[in-house]
Enzyme design. Structure first.
Site, PDB file in Angstrom:
ATOM      1  N   SER A 148      35.096  46.577  38.400  1.00  0.00           N
ATOM      2  CA  SER A 148      33.994  46.474  37.432  1.00  0.00           C
ATOM      3  C   SER A 148      34.303  47.427  36.288  1.00  0.00           C
ATOM      4  O   SER A 148      35.083  48.379  36.445  1.00  0.00           O
ATOM      5  CB  SER A 148      32.698  46.926  38.117  1.00  0.00           C
ATOM      6  OG  SER A 148      31.678  47.150  37.180  1.00  0.00           O
ATOM      7  N   TYR A 161      27.323  52.190  43.748  1.00  0.00           N
ATOM      8  CA  TYR A 161      28.166  51.149  43.141  1.00  0.00           C
ATOM      9  C   TYR A 161      29.287  51.779  42.310  1.00  0.00           C
ATOM     10  O   TYR A 161      30.457  51.395  42.425  1.00  0.00           O
ATOM     11  CB  TYR A 161      27.289  50.237  42.277  1.00  0.00           C
ATOM     12  CG  TYR A 161      27.964  48.997  41.750  1.00  0.00           C
ATOM     13  CD1 TYR A 161      27.996  47.821  42.503  1.00  0.00           C
ATOM     14  CD2 TYR A 161      28.538  48.970  40.477  1.00  0.00           C
ATOM     15  CE1 TYR A 161      28.594  46.663  42.007  1.00  0.00           C
ATOM     16  CE2 TYR A 161      29.132  47.832  39.978  1.00  0.00           C
ATOM     17  CZ  TYR A 161      29.160  46.672  40.745  1.00  0.00           C
ATOM     18  OH  TYR A 161      29.753  45.530  40.246  1.00  0.00           O
TER      19      TYR A 161
HETATM   20  P1  NAD Z   1      27.172  37.475  44.022  1.00  0.00           P
HETATM   21  O1  NAD Z   1      25.999  38.132  44.647  1.00  0.00           O
HETATM   22  O2  NAD Z   1      26.973  36.203  43.266  1.00  0.00           O
HETATM   23  O3  NAD Z   1      28.297  37.214  45.124  1.00  0.00           O
HETATM   24  C1  NAD Z   1      28.636  38.193  46.057  1.00  0.00           C
HETATM   25  C2  NAD Z   1      29.433  37.554  47.175  1.00  0.00           C
HETATM   26  O4  NAD Z   1      29.695  38.547  48.179  1.00  0.00           O
HETATM   27  C3  NAD Z   1      28.671  36.419  47.886  1.00  0.00           C
HETATM   28  O5  NAD Z   1      29.562  35.380  48.255  1.00  0.00           O
HETATM   29  C4  NAD Z   1      28.121  37.098  49.132  1.00  0.00           C
HETATM   30  O6  NAD Z   1      27.888  36.208  50.224  1.00  0.00           O
HETATM   31  C5  NAD Z   1      29.277  38.046  49.436  1.00  0.00           C
HETATM   32  N1  NAD Z   1      28.863  39.113  50.331  1.00  0.00           N
HETATM   33  C6  NAD Z   1      27.892  40.033  50.164  1.00  0.00           C
HETATM   34  N2  NAD Z   1      27.778  40.801  51.262  1.00  0.00           N
HETATM   35  C7  NAD Z   1      28.721  40.353  52.141  1.00  0.00           C
HETATM   36  C8  NAD Z   1      29.097  40.719  53.451  1.00  0.00           C
HETATM   37  N3  NAD Z   1      28.491  41.725  54.111  1.00  0.00           N
HETATM   38  N4  NAD Z   1      30.099  40.034  54.053  1.00  0.00           N
HETATM   39  C9  NAD Z   1      30.714  39.012  53.422  1.00  0.00           C
HETATM   40  N5  NAD Z   1      30.390  38.609  52.154  1.00  0.00           N
HETATM   41  C10 NAD Z   1      29.400  39.283  51.547  1.00  0.00           C
HETATM   42  O7  NAD Z   1      27.844  38.592  43.105  1.00  0.00           O
HETATM   43  P2  NAD Z   1      28.903  38.511  41.890  1.00  0.00           P
HETATM   44  O8  NAD Z   1      28.197  38.957  40.676  1.00  0.00           O
HETATM   45  O9  NAD Z   1      29.641  37.247  41.900  1.00  0.00           O
HETATM   46  O10 NAD Z   1      29.869  39.727  42.294  1.00  0.00           O
HETATM   47  C11 NAD Z   1      31.165  39.540  42.825  1.00  0.00           C
HETATM   48  C12 NAD Z   1      31.978  40.806  42.606  1.00  0.00           C
HETATM   49  O11 NAD Z   1      32.114  41.038  41.201  1.00  0.00           O
HETATM   50  C13 NAD Z   1      31.330  42.055  43.202  1.00  0.00           C
HETATM   51  O12 NAD Z   1      32.324  42.893  43.751  1.00  0.00           O
HETATM   52  C14 NAD Z   1      30.714  42.714  41.985  1.00  0.00           C
HETATM   53  O13 NAD Z   1      30.585  44.095  42.135  1.00  0.00           O
HETATM   54  C15 NAD Z   1      31.733  42.365  40.913  1.00  0.00           C
HETATM   55  N6  NAD Z   1      31.216  42.445  39.553  1.00  0.00           N
HETATM   56  C16 NAD Z   1      30.207  41.641  39.140  1.00  0.00           C
HETATM   57  C17 NAD Z   1      29.767  41.757  37.829  1.00  0.00           C
HETATM   58  C18 NAD Z   1      28.677  40.884  37.297  1.00  0.00           C
HETATM   59  O14 NAD Z   1      28.243  41.109  36.158  1.00  0.00           O
HETATM   60  N7  NAD Z   1      28.230  39.887  38.011  1.00  0.00           N
HETATM   61  C19 NAD Z   1      30.328  42.692  36.967  1.00  0.00           C
HETATM   62  C20 NAD Z   1      31.350  43.509  37.438  1.00  0.00           C
HETATM   63  C21 NAD Z   1      31.792  43.377  38.728  1.00  0.00           C
END
Ligand code: NAD
Length: 266
Positions: A148, A161
């Site tokens: 991130s 985080y």
């Molecule tokens: P999201 O909530 O849409 O997806 C998260 C995924 O992780 C889902 O498939 C969920 O089932 C899975 N997950 C959560 N807990 C779990 C567990 N205990 N075991 C197995 N799977 C589990 O979130 P997202 O926004 O797509 O985020 C994905 C990644 O991208 C994360 O690491 C997040 O920190 C990172 N990220 C997101 C953003 C953003 O703006 N959305 C920005 C920077 C980084």
């Protein structure tokens, strides 16, 4: 659809947390380029099966699903073993699963701290630890950790985080040094704000923590940090991933591709 393409036919990619958001998009992007996919993540069984079947049908690849909970080291090891056993390979590991909790540190629930460190940081250690022997035996591998902008910068109320994402960068750099001579690379992709379910949920929590409206959170907190004032798109992240997993990415190691609209330039 993004413009970049790389031939990944016959390669196997495991993407943790790929039943939603960025992970699902990255899985689809790799499948579009010919990779066989092992999905992972939580969620409704019927919806997961629909996603799995759709990726397989749309792209003519093998698409499997493994339900490993990223809180459980033995299940994570089994995810990697399953991918290798079922497809005979493991070429690409994308450690993407992640959760968020927003709270002032003095009120930060202990169980939320533990879960965020376990899912956002420690699960990448367990998956990488299990994947490296397979990649070494194959003589090639690509590990891409979805960190991130918060791997490089802090924001208030996100202590767990930010700590986890900084930790993922440290883990990635260490792994990169250990496996460099085996034609294996480890890198991070740092998204800025992408409008996924994780971010949608954060809007309400941040509004509460800061005492402002949800519209103000989007404009003044989220996209205020992002100079383009636009959410990062899935295709922009797929493009970064395709570069890192390609042969042309072989000398990018222990490093970051930051896709944040200029946020961390400040
Ligand atoms: P999201 O909530 O849409 O997806 C998260 C995924 O992780 C889902 O498939 C969920 O089932 C899975 N997950 C959560 N807990 C779990 C567990 N205990 N075991 C197995 N799977 C589990 O979130 P997202 O926004 O797509 O985020 C994905 C990644 O991208 C994360 O690491 C997040 O920190 C990172 N990220 C997101 C953003 C953003 O703006 N959305 C920005 C920077 C980084």
């Amino acid at each position: 659809m993004g413009a970049l393409s790389v031939d990944l036919s016959g390669q196997t990619a495991v993407i943790t947390g790929s039943t939603s958001g960025i992970g699902a998009a990255l899985a689809e992007g790799l499948a579009r380029n010919g990779a066989n996919i092992v999905l992972n993540g939580l969620g409704d069984a019927d919806e997961i099966e629909s996603l799995r079947a759709k990726i397989a049908a749309d792209h003519g690849v093998t698409c499997l699903y493994h339900p490993a909970n990223m809180l459980k080291p033995d299940e994570i090891a089994d995810l990697i073993a399953y991918a290798h056993r079922e497809t005979g390979r493991l070429d690409i590991l994308v450690n993407n699963a992640g959760i968020q909790h927003v709270s002032p540190i003095e009120d930060f629930p202990l169980e939320k701290w533990d879960a965020i460190i376990a899912i956002n940081l420690t699960s990448a250690f367990h998956a990488t630890r299990a994947a490296i022997p397979v990649m070494k035996a194959q003589g090639r591998g690509r590990i891409v950790n979805i960190a991130s902008a918060h791997a490089l910068r802090a924001s208030p109320f996100k202590s767990a985080y930010v700590a986890a994402k900084h930790g993922v960068y440290g883990l990635t750099k260490t792994v990169a040094l250990e496996v460099a001579e085996h034609n294996i690379t480890a890198n991070i992709i740092n998204p800025g704000y992408v409008k996924t379910p994780l971010v949608e949920n954060q809007i309400a929590d941040t509004a509460k923590a800061r005492g402002i409206s949800e519209d103000e959170v989007v404009r003044d907190v989220m996209l205020a940090a992002q100079p383009t004032k636009k959410f990062v798109t899935y295709n922009e992240l797929i493009g970064a991933l395709l570069y890192l997993v390609s042969d042309d990415g072989a000398n990018v190691n222990g490093n970051a591709i930051t896709v944040d609209g200029g946020w961390t330039a400040k």
